[in-house]
Design an enzyme around this catalytic site. Sequence first.
Site, PDB file in Angstrom:
ATOM      1  N   GLY A 150      50.670  24.659 -10.269  1.00  0.00           N
ATOM      2  CA  GLY A 150      51.037  23.705  -8.994  1.00  0.00           C
ATOM      3  C   GLY A 150      52.079  24.448  -8.238  1.00  0.00           C
ATOM      4  N   GLY A 386      47.985  53.839  16.397  1.00  0.00           N
ATOM      5  CA  GLY A 386      49.106  53.036  15.973  1.00  0.00           C
ATOM      6  C   GLY A 386      49.534  53.028  14.786  1.00  0.00           C
ATOM      7  CB  ALA A 387      47.860  53.930  11.599  1.00  0.00           C
TER       8      ALA A 387
END
Length: 496
Positions: A150, A386-387
């Site tokens: 929880g 982009g990497a």
Amino acid sequence: MEYNLEKQHAKGKLHAIERIAALCDKDTFKEIYSGVRHNCSSFGMEKKDIPYDGVITGFGKINGRKVAVYAQDFTVQGGSLGLMHGEKIAEIIDLAIKARCPVIGINDSGGARIQEGVDALCGYGDLFYQNVRASGSVPQISIVAGPCAGGAVYSPGLTDFIFAVDKISQLFITGPKVVKSVMFMDISAEDLGGAAIHSQKSGVAHFRAADEKSCYESVRKLLDYIPHYYGDEIVQAAKFHYDERKKEKDIETILPENPRAGYDIRRVIEDVTDDESFFEVSKEFAINCVVGFAKVEGRTVGIIANNPSGIGGVLDCDASDKIARHVRYCDSFNIPLLTFVDVPGFIPGPQEEQKGIIRHGAKVIYAYSEASVPKITVITRKAYGGAYIAMCSKHLGADFVYAWPKAEIAVMGAEGAIGILYAKELADPAKAQEVAQKSEEYKSEIMTPKIAAKRGYVSEVIEPKETRARVASSLEFLLEKKAFDTVCKKHGNTPL
């Protein structure tokens, strides 16, 4: 004070006080607030005396340095958290901030104390607030040594490192009974939120131990690598060892002849850093990248690397999260970053696009760009698209970028590039020789690291055997680096 040790031993677990003893240096722990009791007078609680309200708090030493510690006691009211229980933990975190020392929490609790109603929720709220206050100020380490369900899971989730133990650790928002009643699914606590699940699949747990003893040993080891508060000097080993001849010979043999073949980047890390100093974090999660801590001439550095032996080293959602989080942690505590790059790109396909690879990949770019610590990058082989930019390129503020001679820095590999640029010629068998020639030209004129070096994007092209010396001297040069962002703002909006 008497403790119910047998009750825990019957479950194959240590008692809270035994856990603290295993964690701290001998005879250094001092308990505080042992006299605290709950103040609930409903549902028969007025008749109950709950010793120390179910949680032991105090301070001690690990490896000779001060730490704050709390441990929930499952033998006392199931370790349930009520108002005073929560306030005790919140108080020890606040004291850790003031005293400037790490705080370590051992979680073993049935969750919120139902009888206390909203007061129990208040206890959690106060605890979470202190977790956030402490973030970036002092290291926070969570050990899950029992159930954690929880709202209770969010305190570990807010901390820097989570340790889980096989067979006894369980983390989940809702337990098996709720899952069955709502989703009509039978599932065990272990399969729902056991140590292996969170170490291998969710990435929630950063370390998984076979037993409690090895878990506490790992925590003690981690504390030898990291600063104990913001502003603390980087932990430096009294002695360091580096087998120069052996490692220089080994590093020259790591790259396979076949540029598509995989290899374990850990070999490179181990050949560049001090002997047996690499301490990996999240080893079982997102195996296409590797993160952790190591020593270079005794000083701690944060390691980030693509791993070609894991799905080619591509960046996917999980790898992006793993890298970005580690970069941000290291920057928070002024730990220099050493990045090894061998990345063919961000992973293509509808599955990762639908999971939000754009959003997750942006986290890597943001984390590296924001980091102001010394940043050294070594490109071992591929650095595409982009990497290439995302993996701590010069464009994102790397102080030094070194590339090995066989490095390939380009928008994409030769095959993909030629497939786009010469699509018509590829369809004509008569032009096969011309296409092959163009492919070789692309490799020699576009992909070579010499082009990036000419533009100043690569600091120097170096032989693999030179890497250790370059990294060590660069770190020494950057030791007093100070960087300040002059843009006027409260804080940036991190992609989440």
